[in-house]
Design an enzyme around this catalytic site. Sequence first.
Site, short mmCIF file in Angstrom:
data_model
loop_
_atom_site.label_atom_id
_atom_site.label_comp_id
_atom_site.label_asym_id
_atom_site.label_seq_id
_atom_site.Cartn_x
_atom_site.Cartn_y
_atom_site.Cartn_z
CG HIS A 284 -5.50 18.97 0.86
ND1 HIS A 284 -4.17 19.38 1.00
CD2 HIS A 284 -5.58 17.77 1.60
CE1 HIS A 284 -3.43 18.51 1.91
NE2 HIS A 284 -4.36 17.69 2.07
CD GLU B 45 -4.43 22.71 -0.31
OE1 GLU B 45 -5.38 22.78 -1.15
OE2 GLU B 45 -3.53 21.78 0.12
NE ARG C 209 -23.43 19.77 22.68
CZ ARG C 209 -22.89 20.81 22.19
NH1 ARG C 209 -21.56 20.83 21.78
NH2 ARG C 209 -23.64 21.77 21.75
NE ARG D 80 -24.06 22.69 25.97
CZ ARG D 80 -22.85 22.49 25.92
NH1 ARG D 80 -21.87 22.79 25.34
NH2 ARG D 80 -22.33 21.54 26.94
#
Length: 294
Positions: A34, A104, A192, A246
């Site tokens: 990847h 990785e 949310r 928040r």
Amino acid sequence: MSGDDGDAFEVNSGEGAGNDVPDSEDPNEEEQYHLEVGPGDVAESVLLPGNPERVEKITDDWDDHEVVAEHREYRTATGTYDETPISVTSTGIGSPSAAIAVEELARVGADTLLRVGSCGAIHEEASVGDLVITTGAVRQEGTSKEYVREDYPASADDRVVGALVAAAERLDYDYHLGVTATTDSFYAGQGRPGFEGFEAAGSDELVESLREAGVLNFEMEAASVLTLANLYGLRAGAVCTVYANRVTGEFRTEGERKAANVASEAVSILADMDGAAEAAGADRWHPGLGLDGE
């Protein structure tokens, strides 16, 4: 294992396959599937932002750097900061892709991982533009649960936490130290409303219950990074800039570079810690040793 491009690796059932399950290996033994990095491409210390566009912003403050790989959401650059070898790899959004990066990077020699990003604070005192340095994380994501039992702690390495605090103090940035909640969802998982006002079960109580437990912020990668690092004997930590509060309702992309600056400085401090431990003949650094050269 198969990629999302429709390709598949050859399946082998040779010696070493555990529990009679055939091995499936990347046919390229040198380059990771990847990240597309190989041995020698990354430093031992790697910063982990989510957004690939943050890589260039992070390396702007280094002595030098070179982009060594770029594939999908993963962009990797390696260079030096304060004469200390350092790398950065973007992970994309969320714990599944962050865990791939940890896997990785560990395979090619990384041993210290610092999650660098943005977050939403759930305490009023953590203002937009402040930093949150994570001491541990609530594992409200699914990736780490595929590695280890749910009551295993996602704890940050004490040396990394200390280095991040020292870096924030040196740079005179406002910061908060404490527990982070890592989620798989930016919307429902963080309380949310979803599309057309959809509310997940328990979302109306989620933020308050975490606040009462002393949790400081929401983000989406730290718990998996910390959990995998602990399982593999690596050092890891996390620092995020507060973009949203928040409680007060504020949202601004302010102080974007702060977390990156602190993380880069922390890598230099960790090198001094390691030097002090080596000079003292100690197995690991502790506060009684001070810092190398100071």
